[in-house]
Design an enzyme around this catalytic site. Sequence first.
Site, PDB file in Angstrom:
ATOM      1  N   SER A  16       0.815  -1.211   0.000  1.00  0.00           N
ATOM      2  CA  SER A  16       0.000   0.000   0.000  1.00  0.00           C
ATOM      3  C   SER A  16       0.849   1.262   0.000  1.00  0.00           C
ATOM      4  O   SER A  16       0.301   2.364   0.024  1.00  0.00           O
ATOM      5  CB  SER A  16      -0.938   0.016   1.215  1.00  0.00           C
ATOM      6  OG  SER A  16      -0.193  -0.043   2.415  1.00  0.00           O
ATOM      7  N   HIS A  73      -1.538  -2.550  -6.392  1.00  0.00           N
ATOM      8  CA  HIS A  73      -2.163  -2.181  -5.117  1.00  0.00           C
ATOM      9  C   HIS A  73      -3.680  -2.330  -5.202  1.00  0.00           C
ATOM     10  O   HIS A  73      -4.366  -1.502  -5.792  1.00  0.00           O
ATOM     11  CB  HIS A  73      -1.784  -0.741  -4.749  1.00  0.00           C
ATOM     12  CG  HIS A  73      -2.357  -0.299  -3.435  1.00  0.00           C
ATOM     13  ND1 HIS A  73      -2.617   1.012  -3.132  1.00  0.00           N
ATOM     14  CD2 HIS A  73      -2.743  -1.017  -2.337  1.00  0.00           C
ATOM     15  CE1 HIS A  73      -3.129   1.093  -1.914  1.00  0.00           C
ATOM     16  NE2 HIS A  73      -3.214  -0.123  -1.415  1.00  0.00           N
ATOM     17  N   GLU A 127      -4.127   0.105  -8.353  1.00  0.00           N
ATOM     18  CA  GLU A 127      -3.011   0.937  -8.810  1.00  0.00           C
ATOM     19  C   GLU A 127      -1.876   0.043  -9.277  1.00  0.00           C
ATOM     20  O   GLU A 127      -1.533  -0.929  -8.604  1.00  0.00           O
ATOM     21  CB  GLU A 127      -2.518   1.839  -7.666  1.00  0.00           C
ATOM     22  CG  GLU A 127      -3.528   2.898  -7.244  1.00  0.00           C
ATOM     23  CD  GLU A 127      -3.083   3.690  -6.024  1.00  0.00           C
ATOM     24  OE1 GLU A 127      -3.294   4.911  -6.020  1.00  0.00           O
ATOM     25  OE2 GLU A 127      -2.549   3.084  -5.080  1.00  0.00           O
ATOM     26  N   ASN A 167      -4.022   6.527  -1.612  1.00  0.00           N
ATOM     27  CA  ASN A 167      -3.732   6.610  -0.176  1.00  0.00           C
ATOM     28  C   ASN A 167      -2.951   7.870   0.175  1.00  0.00           C
ATOM     29  O   ASN A 167      -3.099   8.412   1.269  1.00  0.00           O
ATOM     30  CB  ASN A 167      -2.964   5.371   0.288  1.00  0.00           C
ATOM     31  CG  ASN A 167      -3.898   4.241   0.671  1.00  0.00           C
ATOM     32  OD1 ASN A 167      -5.098   4.429   0.821  1.00  0.00           O
ATOM     33  ND2 ASN A 167      -3.347   3.047   0.840  1.00  0.00           N
TER      34      ASN A 167
END
Length: 799
Positions: A123, A146, A158, A197
């Site tokens: 992540s 991800h 991602e 994120n």
Amino acid sequence: MSRFQVKKVAVLGAGVMGAQIAAHLVNVRVPVVLFDLPAKEGSKNGIVTRAIDNLKKLKPAPLGDVADAGLIEAANYEDDLAKLGECDLVIEAIAERMDWKLDLYKKIAPHVAKHAILASNTSGLSITKLSEALPEALKPRFCGIHFFNPPRYMFLVELINTPTTEPQVLDQLETFVTSALGKGVVRAHDTPNFIANRVGIAGMLATLKEVEKFGLTPDVVDDLTGKKLGRASSGTFRTADVVGLDTMAHVVKTLQDNLDEKSDPFYSNFATPPVLAKLLELGNLGQKTKAGFFKKAGRDILRFDLAKGEYVPSGDKADEVYGRMLKKPAAQRLKLLRESEGAQGQFLWAILRDSFHYAAVHLETIAESARDIDLAMRWGFGMKQGPFELWQEAGWTQVAQWIQEDIDAGKALSTAPLPKWALEGPVAEAGGVHTPEGSWSASKNTFIAPRRLPVHERQLFPESVLGANAPDANSAGTTIQDEGDVRLWTLDGEVLIASIHSKMHAISPDVAEALAAGVELAEKDYKAMVIWSPDEMFSVGADLQAMLPAFVVAGIGAVEAAEEELQKVMLKIRYASVPVVSAVRGMALGGGCELAIHSARRVAAMESYVGLVEVGVGLIPGAGGLTYIARRAAENAAASTGTDLLPFLTEGFTAAAMAKVGTSALESKKLGFLLDSDVIVPNKDELLYVALQQAKAMADAGWRPPLRRQFKVAGRSGAATIQGQLVNMRDGGFISAHDFHIASLIAGVVTGGDVDAGSLVTEEYLMTLERKAFCSLIVHPKTQERIMGMLSTGKPVRN
């Protein structure tokens, strides 16, 4: 041209994410082997088998069909590394520890197939640093992948390259993830926490900072930052509880450890918030520990009060004035919030300004274009619009001026000025970062078009961004007719498309009439017809609100006539001389389910929820649903060696009597609402393409409708057997007297009424029984209570 085929995938790490990634691979019918450390006691695969068993209990369900858990192959690093050589894709998903990942790579590298792609599901750790542990031959086939939690439901994936990743590898992986896994791919630069994120967690920390500044409570904040703001309905704090406060803390720590004031001018805001630190200290990690920012106590929801160090009653709502402000057009909305004198309005402007500011400052380093940031935030954080889209809609130049004024006045979270491109030049002249030519790339200082791979040709109406002027499925193609809440149109002149656009795609008499007209038009001028709508719902069934006025004015005769017409439309679709294909996505309930099952074929998105739910409003399926159940039971019995119809009828009867809804296309198939010949499509944006291809193929293969024929029913003896079971359920208190009455009527229809077992009947005969039972219930006071309760509250009434 050679095609990269993924025949088998290995997932390394049977933790929460690894196991759920494996589950989703099984959902889309990709063979998968799940690895973990050898267990110290018992079977060496014990860690993995326990993880697989746990998948059956998780909510929301990671498996489309829990029985498929057994399709995940268990393995361990001590005995089974040779199995990696059978895999075309290896996804590493172990704990977020750089040292552990590097050790694992050294162990597995000799066993990875020479053609296989190795990808790390991290992540936020540096993909480039991870690649340094790999042999030179493997580095070109290594990248980051991800997934977002839960991977079955979250659309975003991602992909992150390293300087040594071959471009072709990323293209191959994007093709697989898009079409086979059904995901929306955004390519991110290899920076801490990538795109979603990075922006999302920074936004959450900024929100916590502003909450503290304006003195608001979590319940009020969640009311403000949920659906009203165009974000996930769970708001800020509830979302954090669902994600897990330990997970959130880990992502925050990644920002803290890998950034500084020089690389991120907002760095001072990344300190762990005191309230989060306290909850972590208490071991209150959110939903997984049943306590976080919120805690359930019986029927009450409590919120954590940091000052008191304990949970206190929650339930406060935002001031109504801000709800009204948030419904205004974007430009007016932001102006009202910025000029608001109340803490809640000032808070809302502050968090929006902070998100615009952060995204603009970091666009150059974290993403190829503004489009990637907006799509990542929509797909990964449930936002209706990305930050740049909202900014652009509200008036780019004016909002940019407001942001810069706040920065200059010391009101923003960072003194970093807006980048020059945001204030002048091509972006300012174009009125925003998104144009028909492409989206702004701060690193390339130009607008760049979206990346197009061959797989994207399967998406006729892909999700796009505001300002891109992408084709709108509601007006695309050639409209032939648009009446009765149904648009009849075509893209190619070969297949007619019927798009229902009534509220929740409910089937009113006008909708039914328009669909019948569509079938006639297709039979006259087209190869086939596809029933498809652009938004996330097939149909919730009959329009009860349209039915009740007719009942009040003209009595039960009007309802019976409307039901008969709807049944005739279903049979018209079933026996059309051209194939009618239903492209199902989201809810297909009641009449929506009946519409689908009478089609020649169904092409269903993985997230399709199909069922006959009429008993919830005190009715029975009245548009051929019970006739379908009886006919399918007879067909299945005829294809078997047994002579007893009842075992083949039981599942269909139970599904209708208990209003069972498939929680995925896979489960809908088990319930009998989808057939083995139907097609399940992982990516919602490919649904129309596949449906059109199926319709053309059926037509080109010389489609002929099924011949009308009689079929056997279970008769009064079958009904008596079912009735006996219902009596036990009623007397045992499991169903109410009205439930018993409805279920008895269903049993009477699916078994053929007052006839001998094995009697031959027609569809029209059973539909007559359906109509009579349906109309007898419409006049029943308890059914009317259920209907009115559903129409007024949206919730079923149990009586």
